[in-house]
Enzyme design. Structure first.
Site, short mmCIF file in Angstrom:
data_model
loop_
_atom_site.label_atom_id
_atom_site.label_comp_id
_atom_site.label_asym_id
_atom_site.label_seq_id
_atom_site.Cartn_x
_atom_site.Cartn_y
_atom_site.Cartn_z
N ASN A 136 0.88 -1.18 0.00
CA ASN A 136 0.00 0.00 0.00
C ASN A 136 0.91 1.21 0.00
O ASN A 136 1.78 1.33 0.86
CB ASN A 136 -0.89 -0.01 1.25
CG ASN A 136 -1.66 1.29 1.44
OD1 ASN A 136 -1.96 1.67 2.57
ND2 ASN A 136 -1.98 1.99 0.37
N GLY A 137 0.68 2.09 -0.96
CA GLY A 137 1.52 3.29 -1.05
C GLY A 137 1.92 3.51 -2.48
O GLY A 137 1.31 2.96 -3.40
#
Ligand code: AMP
Length: 484
Positions: free
Chosen positions: A117-118
């Site tokens: 995530n990111g």
């Protein structure tokens, strides 16, 4: 994990969610449940990889968690005592099966699955270097850069190779990885994206948000800290900090919009913080009115805080249809022009003849606000005052939240007064940046070392935008197109 044309309509487009569990006989079923709780973070695709001590098992598919993980056969096939899973909304890399996570690769040291995530800000540059040296990329996702950096590292253990790889990347990442030895979770040195640690009996869990722990009856242990790497194996949990210490800069927009209200992030309740932002907003910009109405669902907690602060009635004056799915076939223009209101409808009885304060969390392109203001007027409101529980969104996010190009952001092209006219409101106000920080328990934004990443409101980007600044983000990554 990061796409090139994010958020180009008014559908909810969010980022990603990761979940992982080590040491439980029902690891895949629990991961599927955890991903259900994280569904709001990505509805484009979902995937799980498990490890049974000998083999890894993967299942990935486009669509929601329920579309892919409802069958007993799928859950049974993904056997093992450890699993990691991912819900995806592409913020880099096209919409295609080959980009669905967790990614898996066979290395010299064995298998490794990873989900992210990111968004990395130097992935294109690294990818070019890797391709020149012979790496063959199978996806267009930035996460695969980490996989190749691990593969080409000269270090010996998986852990050292991961550290070696992550020292070369820049950007925001909360990662969960599964190896033959155990599970590794990492949060980038600024902790831009959230990640928490939980326990269920003897099993260890990592999750983007604490709400996923609640739904499987696991205990919240603590947040994974910025720059921390957590290694879980048969001998328990170890924590190391291989990347040095930087000032923590959690994404402030998680509190405003992204996270689920029942999550607690870095010790702060998302729901309570949204209510407090609403109260700040009321203190800063209240006007005489009869009623406070949220734009559902994102505006609800802030509107509750606003109404309580200015002692006005709160009503659900707009009703949202929760069943408008991805498979819905858009009506023709002719039908649309009849005024089909698919997603929202006004609750006329609470609007007619009233001076209405409408509360929403943000204005991006202005599409939602324009529609809602017109709908409330049509329902007979005497006045419509729009109040927004974030400062104006003037800059794009490069750290994992899908925002359009800067020039498509209403606030980067117009003054607040012009925006108010554009959306058709009698008045428009946003919470101030210091008001937002106050709601999160700070006295104000620290100008030198801000406590959060608020780049979308301030243009202050804490991590260098390597690819963007060299103009490389839009370059074609693959010659192949395929069915989603
Ligand atoms: P817009 O209609 O373009 O002005 O977008 C604003 C609406 O989209 C608000 O109601 C927000 O709740 C929601 N929103 C804000 N940021 C995002 C995002 N990154 N992805 C999806 N929806 C968003």
């Amino acid at each position: 994990m990061n796409t090139t044309q994010p958020f180009d309509d008014d559908h909810p487009h969010e980022e990603c969610g990761v979940f992982g569990i080590f040491g439980h006989a029902e690891s895949t079923a629990l991961t599927a449940l955890g991903l259900h709780a994280l569904q709001h973070r990505g509805q484009e695709a979902a995937g799980i990889v498990s490890y049974d001590g000998e083999q890894f098992h993967a299942h990935r598919g486009m669509g929601n968690v329920g579309d892919n993980f409802s069958s007993k056969e799928v859950i049974a096939r993904l056997s093992g005592h450890s699993a990691i899973g991912h819900v995806r909304y592409a913020t880099t890399g096209e919409v295609a099966m080959r980009n669905v996570q967790p990614l898996f690769a066979d290395f010299e040291f064995g298998g490794l699955a990873i989900c992210h995530n990111g968004n990395l800000t130097n992935s294109y540059k690294l990818r070019q270097q890797l391709v020149r040296r012979g790496s063959l990329f199978q996806s267009t996702s930035d996460t695969e850069v980490i996989v190749h950096l691990i593969a080409t590292s000269l270090k010996l253990s998986v852990e050292e190779r991961m550290i070696d790889a992550l020292r070369q990347v820049q950007g925001a990442y909360s990662l969960a990885a599964l190896t033959q030895e155990g599970m590794i979770a990492v949060r980038d040195p600024m902790g831009v994206r959230p990640l928490v640690l939980g326990r269920l009996g003897e099993a260890w869990i990592v999750s983007s948000e604490s709400c996923a722990l609640d739904i499987i009856g696991a205990d919240f242990v603590r947040d994974v800290e910025a720059g921390e790497m957590v290694i879980v194996g048969p001998n328990g949990l170890r924590s190391i900090r291989p990347f040095g210490r930087e000032t923590k800069r959690l994404c402030i927009f998680e509190y405003i919009y992204f996270a689920r209200p029942d999550s607690v992030m870095d010790g702060v309740s998302v729901y309570e913080s949204r209510k407090r932002i609403g109260a700040e907003l009321a203190r800063e910009s209240h006007v005489a009115a009869d009623i406070v109405i949220p734009v559902p669902d994102s505006g609800v907690p802030a509107a509750l805080g606003y109404a309580a602060e200015c002692k006005l009635p709160f009503e659900l004056g707009i009703i949202r249809n929760h069943y408008v799915g991805r498979t819905f076939i858009e009506p023709t223009d002719q039908i649309r022009n009849l005024g089909v209101k698919l997603k929202h409808n006004a609750n006329r009885a609470h609007i007619q003849g009233k001076r209405v304060i409408l509360v929403d969390d943000s204005i991006v392109r202005g599409t939602t606000s324009t529609k809602i203001v017109a709908m409330v007027r049509q329902a007979g409101a005497k006045e419509v005052h729009m109040r927004i529980s974030s400062p104006p969104t003037k800059d794009s996010c490069f750290y994992g939240i899908a925002t359009p190009e800067r020039n498509k952001l209403l606030a980067s092209n117009m003054s607040i007064e012009e925006m108010g006219k554009y959306i058709g409101a009698d008045s428009l106000a946003f919470v101030s940046i210091d008001g937002l920080y106050r709601a999160l328990g700070e006295t104000k934004r620290n100008m030198k070392t801000p406590q959060y990443c608020d780049a979308c409101f301030t243009g202050d980007y804490p991590i260098p935008l390597v690819d963007h600044d060299s103009g490389q983000v839009q370059t074609q990554l693959s010659l192949l197109t395929e069915n989603a």
